[in-house]
Design an enzyme around this catalytic site. Structure first.
Site, PDB file in Angstrom:
ATOM      1  N   ASP A  67      14.701 -12.915  74.799  1.00 43.72           N
ATOM      2  CA  ASP A  67      14.094 -13.486  73.599  1.00 43.72           C
ATOM      3  C   ASP A  67      13.957 -12.466  72.481  1.00 43.72           C
ATOM      4  O   ASP A  67      14.186 -11.273  72.663  1.00 43.72           O
ATOM      5  CB  ASP A  67      12.714 -14.081  73.935  1.00 43.72           C
ATOM      6  CG  ASP A  67      11.914 -13.227  74.909  1.00 43.72           C
ATOM      7  OD1 ASP A  67      12.081 -11.997  74.885  1.00 43.72           O
ATOM      8  OD2 ASP A  67      11.136 -13.785  75.694  1.00 43.72           O
ATOM      9  N   ASN A 136      -0.082 -18.137  80.820  1.00 44.42           N
ATOM     10  CA  ASN A 136       0.009 -19.598  80.900  1.00 44.42           C
ATOM     11  C   ASN A 136       1.246 -20.032  81.684  1.00 44.42           C
ATOM     12  O   ASN A 136       1.671 -21.176  81.598  1.00 44.42           O
ATOM     13  CB  ASN A 136       0.025 -20.214  79.496  1.00 44.42           C
ATOM     14  CG  ASN A 136       1.194 -19.725  78.646  1.00 44.42           C
ATOM     15  OD1 ASN A 136       2.054 -18.972  79.114  1.00 44.42           O
ATOM     16  ND2 ASN A 136       1.238 -20.162  77.391  1.00 44.42           N
ATOM     17  N   HIS A 138       4.326 -19.056  81.324  1.00 46.47           N
ATOM     18  CA  HIS A 138       5.601 -19.157  80.631  1.00 46.47           C
ATOM     19  C   HIS A 138       6.557 -18.080  81.125  1.00 46.47           C
ATOM     20  O   HIS A 138       6.139 -17.032  81.616  1.00 46.47           O
ATOM     21  CB  HIS A 138       5.428 -19.097  79.109  1.00 46.47           C
ATOM     22  CG  HIS A 138       5.107 -17.748  78.542  1.00 46.47           C
ATOM     23  ND1 HIS A 138       3.995 -17.507  77.775  1.00 46.47           N
ATOM     24  CD2 HIS A 138       5.758 -16.558  78.611  1.00 46.47           C
ATOM     25  CE1 HIS A 138       3.980 -16.248  77.385  1.00 46.47           C
ATOM     26  NE2 HIS A 138       5.040 -15.641  77.886  1.00 46.47           N
ATOM     27  N   GLU A 143       7.155 -21.933  76.479  1.00 44.51           N
ATOM     28  CA  GLU A 143       5.741 -22.261  76.612  1.00 44.51           C
ATOM     29  C   GLU A 143       5.559 -23.553  77.417  1.00 44.51           C
ATOM     30  O   GLU A 143       6.508 -24.321  77.603  1.00 44.51           O
ATOM     31  CB  GLU A 143       5.121 -22.423  75.221  1.00 44.51           C
ATOM     32  CG  GLU A 143       5.232 -21.196  74.330  1.00 44.51           C
ATOM     33  CD  GLU A 143       4.293 -20.067  74.725  1.00 44.51           C
ATOM     34  OE1 GLU A 143       3.792 -20.053  75.862  1.00 44.51           O
ATOM     35  OE2 GLU A 143       4.066 -19.182  73.882  1.00 44.51           O
TER      36      GLU A 143
END
Length: 247
Positions: A67, A136, A138, A143
């Site tokens: 990313d 979370n 991810h 996400e």
């Protein structure tokens, strides 16, 4: 899924570095999927040490990073391009033409994403994908609630992710709100996946990835369906896992 529990972050990092080094040794033309952030940082340092002491060869390695922030130039010290150059690439003999990181400054982000997936396919797919995991759950910047079938795409970062990444910036308001990320489908097409996690703040995410329901609400849970996943975590990150899964 194979789970390796280590006693420390350093032990976790060395275990991951040895796996990556083995991949490079046995297949010098390997395609590596690479992650950024604090979790793999020591792994890269250990790989550089192995490179210098054992003389493994990166000259035919092809890399694709997971990313990049949208809106940060390559020379921005918070860009993932800068991170990879400073912490890994400039210390090894990798061919600069074989390094691929999404261009967060591209005029046409949609085209940039499509081109990125096409380059991965043209390289023969990713042999070894290194992942971290967010609090979370991810992976990459995928996400919660992003569709599993997504390929490389632009994402809107969750508030939790922005808050977690704020430690790398002077102020939370400076954290970009968008990024380009390999999608879940792209990650799942990798031949082998190694996921790293350390610290008690990752324990819930690790539990969801290993034992939770497979759901887009916990993106890492899809790895339960991958044919070859190794999870290397320290004791604190493994705290919520059933004892029978911990060595």
């Amino acid at each position: 899924m194979q789970i390796i529990i280590t006693d420390s972050y350093e032990e976790m990092s060395m275990a991951a570095a040895k796996i990556a080094a083995g991949q490079i040794y046995f297949k010098p033309s390997s395609v590596l999927g690479l992650a950024t952030g604090s979790t793999p940082l020591l792994m890269y340092k250990k790989l550089v040490e192995i490179y210098k002491n054992i003389d493994i060869d990166f000259s035919h390695i092809i890399s694709f990073n997971l990313d990049e922030y949208i809106g940060l130039a390559q020379n921005n010290q918070q860009s993932y391009y800068y991170f990879m150059q400073e912490n890994f690439f400039r210390h090894i003999n990798i061919n600069i033409d074989n390094i691929h990181i999404p261009n967060g400054m591209a005029e046409d982000i949609t085209k940039e994403c499509a081109d990125y997936d096409n380059m991965i396919k043209a390289a023969g797919g990713i042999d070894l994908q290194i992942l971290g995991i967010g609090q979370n759950a991810h992976i990459g910047f995928n996400e919660p609630d992003i569709k599993f079938e997504a390929t490389t795409h632009a994402v809107e970062l969750d508030n939790d992710t922005i808050a977690a990444n704020a430690r790398f910036f002077a102020d939370e308001k400076d954290v970009p709100r968008r990024a380009i990320s390999m999608g879940i489908k792209t990650i799942m097409l990798a031949k082998k996946v190694v996921l790293l996690a350390n610290g008690s703040n990752k324990a819930e995410a690790v539990y969801k990835a290993v034992c939770g329901k497979i759901t887009p609400a916990a993106p890492a849970s899809i790895l339960q369906l991958h044919r070859d996943v190794m999870m290397i975590v320290d004791r604190k990150a493994s705290a919520l896992l059933p004892k029978e899964l911990c060595n």
